[in-house]
Scaffold this motif. Structure first.
Motif, PDB file in Angstrom:
ATOM      1  N   GLY A   1       0.791  -1.223   0.000  1.00  9.61           N
ATOM      2  CA  GLY A   1       0.000   0.000   0.000  1.00  9.61           C
ATOM      3  C   GLY A   1       0.821   1.269   0.000  1.00  9.61           C
ATOM      4  O   GLY A   1       0.314   2.320   0.404  1.00  9.61           O
ATOM      5  N   GLU A   2       2.079   1.195  -0.442  1.00 15.45           N
ATOM      6  CA  GLU A   2       2.916   2.393  -0.556  1.00 15.45           C
ATOM      7  C   GLU A   2       2.621   3.096  -1.870  1.00 15.45           C
ATOM      8  O   GLU A   2       2.907   2.558  -2.939  1.00 15.45           O
ATOM      9  N   PHE A   3       2.047   4.275  -1.781  1.00 14.31           N
ATOM     10  CA  PHE A   3       1.736   5.066  -2.961  1.00 14.31           C
ATOM     11  C   PHE A   3       2.516   6.378  -2.908  1.00 14.31           C
ATOM     12  O   PHE A   3       2.585   7.036  -1.873  1.00 14.31           O
ATOM     13  N   GLY A   4       3.067   6.758  -4.043  1.00 13.24           N
ATOM     14  CA  GLY A   4       3.820   7.993  -4.103  1.00 13.24           C
ATOM     15  C   GLY A   4       5.279   7.800  -3.735  1.00 13.24           C
ATOM     16  O   GLY A   4       5.666   6.853  -3.050  1.00 13.24           O
ATOM     17  N   VAL A   5       6.083   8.727  -4.212  1.00 13.24           N
ATOM     18  CA  VAL A   5       7.534   8.589  -4.080  1.00 13.24           C
ATOM     19  C   VAL A   5       8.002   8.708  -2.632  1.00 13.24           C
ATOM     20  O   VAL A   5       9.018   8.116  -2.257  1.00 13.24           O
ATOM     21  N   VAL A   6       7.290   9.445  -1.780  1.00 14.77           N
ATOM     22  CA  VAL A   6       7.702   9.553  -0.377  1.00 14.77           C
ATOM     23  C   VAL A   6       7.629   8.188   0.296  1.00 14.77           C
ATOM     24  O   VAL A   6       8.591   7.735   0.924  1.00 14.77           O
ATOM     25  N   ALA A   7       6.483   7.518   0.154  1.00 14.03           N
ATOM     26  CA  ALA A   7       6.322   6.187   0.749  1.00 14.03           C
ATOM     27  C   ALA A   7       7.298   5.199   0.125  1.00 14.03           C
ATOM     28  O   ALA A   7       7.848   4.333   0.814  1.00 14.03           O
ATOM     29  N   GLY A   8       7.532   5.320  -1.200  1.00 13.76           N
ATOM     30  CA  GLY A   8       8.462   4.420  -1.869  1.00 13.76           C
ATOM     31  C   GLY A   8       9.881   4.587  -1.374  1.00 13.76           C
ATOM     32  O   GLY A   8      10.578   3.598  -1.103  1.00 13.76           O
ATOM     33  N   ALA A   9      10.331   5.829  -1.245  1.00 13.12           N
ATOM     34  CA  ALA A   9      11.699   6.099  -0.777  1.00 13.12           C
ATOM     35  C   ALA A   9      11.866   5.675   0.677  1.00 13.12           C
ATOM     36  O   ALA A   9      12.908   5.125   1.055  1.00 13.12           O
ATOM     37  N   GLN A  10      10.845   5.905   1.483  1.00 16.39           N
ATOM     38  CA  GLN A  10      10.941   5.526   2.892  1.00 16.39           C
ATOM     39  C   GLN A  10      10.921   4.013   3.062  1.00 16.39           C
ATOM     40  O   GLN A  10      11.665   3.462   3.885  1.00 16.39           O
ATOM     41  N   ALA A  11      10.069   3.333   2.280  1.00 11.33           N
ATOM     42  CA  ALA A  11      10.002   1.873   2.377  1.00 11.33           C
ATOM     43  C   ALA A  11      11.276   1.234   1.856  1.00 11.33           C
ATOM     44  O   ALA A  11      11.770   0.248   2.418  1.00 11.33           O
TER      45      ALA A  11
END
Length: 239
Positions: A164-174
């Motif tokens: 459920g990671e949407f968007g580059v912020v969630a992607g970079a953090q994950a």
């Protein structure tokens, strides 16, 4: 005659309801797209997860606060002609149509704008009908929104992880536990590898094939990254 009219009435009502539903569905993107000039949208996959009780991680980030390296890598990986076309890549679309009618494998020919149209208003399962709807929607989106805004929306609604990671912020953090600005080339390129299949390609734990793909993306972005200049007038890349 009276009997025939009675039989036709239910059919007319059904056709009227169908026409009404189609008109409403067509009106949704026509009305919402201009709102997205200033309103930050939620994608259809995000909405589906919300409604089914699944987790959604998304933090909106302005395009000016996202790494230029990442922007260049996304454009060169997903849509190298993004700054030059009007929502659709006519040459790629023509090739796609020819391959379809010839029975050859098709790639999709999706531009970033077409992916935005799909994520906002359509569904993910591949079909000729969905592709046919993407084309006019992409042209309309490109007409209404700036290139910078289209990419900003894309970077904030694309699915970037398996949970459920949407968007580059969630992607970079994950992937790396970091923010999506000032990314080094290797991490920017690894993040982009997740976009076609975020449930399989994990930037934070890449295998040899993912690293190979990231290397190709980095090489293209370093060489041709200035093609992404339409999304950032102050674009400065260490090429």
């Amino acid at each position: 005659m009276a009997e025939r009219r009675k039989h036709k009435r239910p059919l007319r009502r059904a056709l009227g309801w169908v026409a009404t539903v189609l008109a409403v569905l067509a009106a949704i993107p026509l009305i919402l797209t201009p709102l997205y000039i200033v309103v930050d949208p939620v994608s259809a996959p995000m909405l589906t997860r919300y409604l089914t009780g699944q987790p959604v991680r998304r933090e909106w980030r302005d395009i000016s606060d996202i790494s230029d390296r990442l922007k260049a890598a996304v454009v060169m990986s997903e849509d190298g002609q993004f700054c030059r076309h009007w929502g659709i890549d006519l040459a790629a679309l023509q090739t796609e149509i020819e391959d379809f009618f010839a029975g050859r494998p098709t790639r999709g020919a999706s531009t970033i704008t077409m992916q935005v149209a799909r994520n906002l208003f359509l569904w993910n399962d591949r079909s000729v009908i969905r592709k046919g709807l993407e084309v006019p929607l992409a042209v309309y989106i490109d007409l209404v929104l700036s290139k910078e805004r289209i990419l900003e929306i894309y970077l904030n609604i694309a699915e970037w992880g398996p949970d459920g990671e949407f968007g580059v912020v969630a992607g970079a953090q994950a992937g790396f536990g970091i923010e999506p600005q000032n990314l080094p080339w290797d991490r920017a390129s690894l993040l982009v590898t997740a976009l076609p299949n975020p449930h399989v390609r994990l930037p934070g734990n890449p295998g040899p094939n993912v690293r190979r793909i990231a290397g190709i993306i980095e090489e293209r972005a370093r060489e041709y990254g200035q093609r992404a200049a339409c999304v950032s007038p102050q674009l400065r890349l260490e090429l």
